[in-house]
Design an enzyme around this catalytic site. Sequence first.
Site, PDB file in Angstrom:
ATOM      1  N   HIS A 174       0.807  -1.219   0.000  1.00  0.00           N
ATOM      2  CA  HIS A 174       0.000   0.000   0.000  1.00  0.00           C
ATOM      3  C   HIS A 174       0.840   1.269   0.000  1.00  0.00           C
ATOM      4  CE1 HIS A 174      -3.402   2.585   0.503  1.00  0.00           C
ATOM      5  NE2 HIS A 174      -4.225   1.634   0.906  1.00  0.00           N
ATOM      6  N   ASP A 199     -10.312  -5.247 -17.843  1.00  0.00           N
ATOM      7  CA  ASP A 199     -10.633  -6.225 -18.898  1.00  0.00           C
ATOM      8  C   ASP A 199      -9.339  -6.759 -19.496  1.00  0.00           C
ATOM      9  OD1 ASP A 199     -11.531  -7.669 -21.061  1.00  0.00           O
ATOM     10  OD2 ASP A 199     -12.597  -6.011 -22.009  1.00  0.00           O
TER      11      ASP A 199
END
Length: 455
Positions: free
Chosen positions: A168, A385
Site C-alpha cells: 500500500h 478487462d
Amino acid sequence: MARTLQPTSLAFKVRRSEPELVAPIKPTPREYKSLSDIDDRYGHRFQHPIILLYRYNPSMEGKDPAKVIRDAIAKTLVFYYPFAGRLKEGANGKLSVDCTGEGVLFIEGDADVTLQQFGDNPLPPFPCMDELLFDVKGYGGILNYPLFLIQVTRLKCGGFIFTIRHNHTMGDATGLLQFMKAVGEMARGVPSPTISPIWERHLLNARTPPRVTYTHHEFDQEFMDMNDDETIQPNNMMNLSFFFGSNEISALRKFIPPHYQCTTHDILTACLWRCHTTALQPNPSQHIRLICIVNARSKFNPPLPLGYYGNAIAYPTTVTTADKLCRSPLEYAIELVKQAKGKATEEYMKSTADFLVTNGRPALALNRWSFLLSNLTRIKFQDVDFGWGKAVYGGDASNSDGKHLIPFTNNEGEDGIVVTLYLPALIMERFVNELNSLLKNENPNGNHNYIKSNM
C-alpha cells in the site's frame, strides 16, 4: 428489511506452479525514487489483497489467461518500472524505491471448481483465500521484497480468478486500478497505456518548515486501539454484506426533508454511522468519530497530474457525542459527513504531510468508537478487462480491515451499493436490528432509548 448477502461457503484446493518473478520485458532505468510523505506513513505499510472473478468467454477459447496476463504484466512494468523494484528505508523512516527491475511475484494455478459455485452474488470474504492468493514463504515483508504478489487461478468452467496483493505504500486504490487497467490494455494488444503513469511524489511531501494548520483528529491518541473489549475476539467476529438498491435508498431519504440536498453517499454514511453507534450502546457522553477516506487528487489547484498513482487519500474526521448523534434528526449526522469530506482540501493534505513528518509518521488512531468508512463506489476494479470482458466482481478480497461501500449489480440485474461489515457478533445483531428499524421507518426522529446511561 435489509437485504443481507451471506458469505459463500466453499472448500477447494488449487494446484499451483512455483512462484516466479516477472520482470519488465525491456531494460528500465536503475535509480532510486523517493516516496511521498503521504505514501510512507506506518499505516500504509501493509499488503492489501484485491480479487477479480471472470466468466468463461467463448471468444477467448484456447487462450490461457495466466500466460496472457503474465506477458501483459511484463510489458506494463516497462512503464511502471518502480513496481519491479524493492523498497528501502532511510533516515527517519523515509522510504524510497530501488528500481532494480527484479520484478513482481507471479503464480498460476488450477482449481476444480466453477465460478457458479461462488454463488449468485460473490462478495467478500471469499472462501479459501489462502488458496487463491498463496502466501509465499519469505515474501510477505514490506522492505526488500517484491511489491506485488499476483496469482491467476483457472476454473474448470473456463473462467478464472485474478488476485493481487500490493504494497500500500506504493499507491492507493486509484493508483492500483490505473496499473491494472494498463495491464488489461496490454493484454488486449494496446502498445502503451492510455494513461501514462506519473511519479511526481514530491507534490505530497511535507513543507519546509512544516506547518500543521489543521487539527488531525484521525491521529488522536485518545482513540488508540483498545483491547479490553471481550466482544472483539477473532472467534467472535462476523462478516455480513448489505445490498442497498433504489428502494432502500428511498426508504432512508424519507428521514430528511424533501428539498434537503445530499448525495446517496452522504445519507448512507450517516445512517450506517448512527446504526453502528447505537449498536455499541455507548455512554451518552462518549466521544465518537467518523473517519472518511477521500481521494484528494482533484482537491489540488491545479489537480494532481492525470496518471499520478501514489497515495493521494485524506482521512478527514469529525467528532461528536453518541447522545447528540443518535438523538438528533438525521440531517445532523449528514451535515457532519459533509463537513468531514469538505475538509479534504489541498491545504489539508499539506497539513497532513507536515503532521506525519513531525510526529513520527503515525498510523490512524482507531478504537471501537471510530467509524472508518471507505467509499469504493468510484473505484471500479470490475472494469479491468484482460480480454475476457468485465469481472463479475472486482474489489477487496477481505472485509476484515474495515467497512466498505462497493458498487454492485445483484443477480437480478439491479444496480446498487453493497456495504461490507466485519463486527463482533453481538454488535452485528444490534446493527441489523437498528438498520431494519430505519428501513421500516420506525425511528424517524432519532429518539432512541438504547444508549446506556453508564458504562
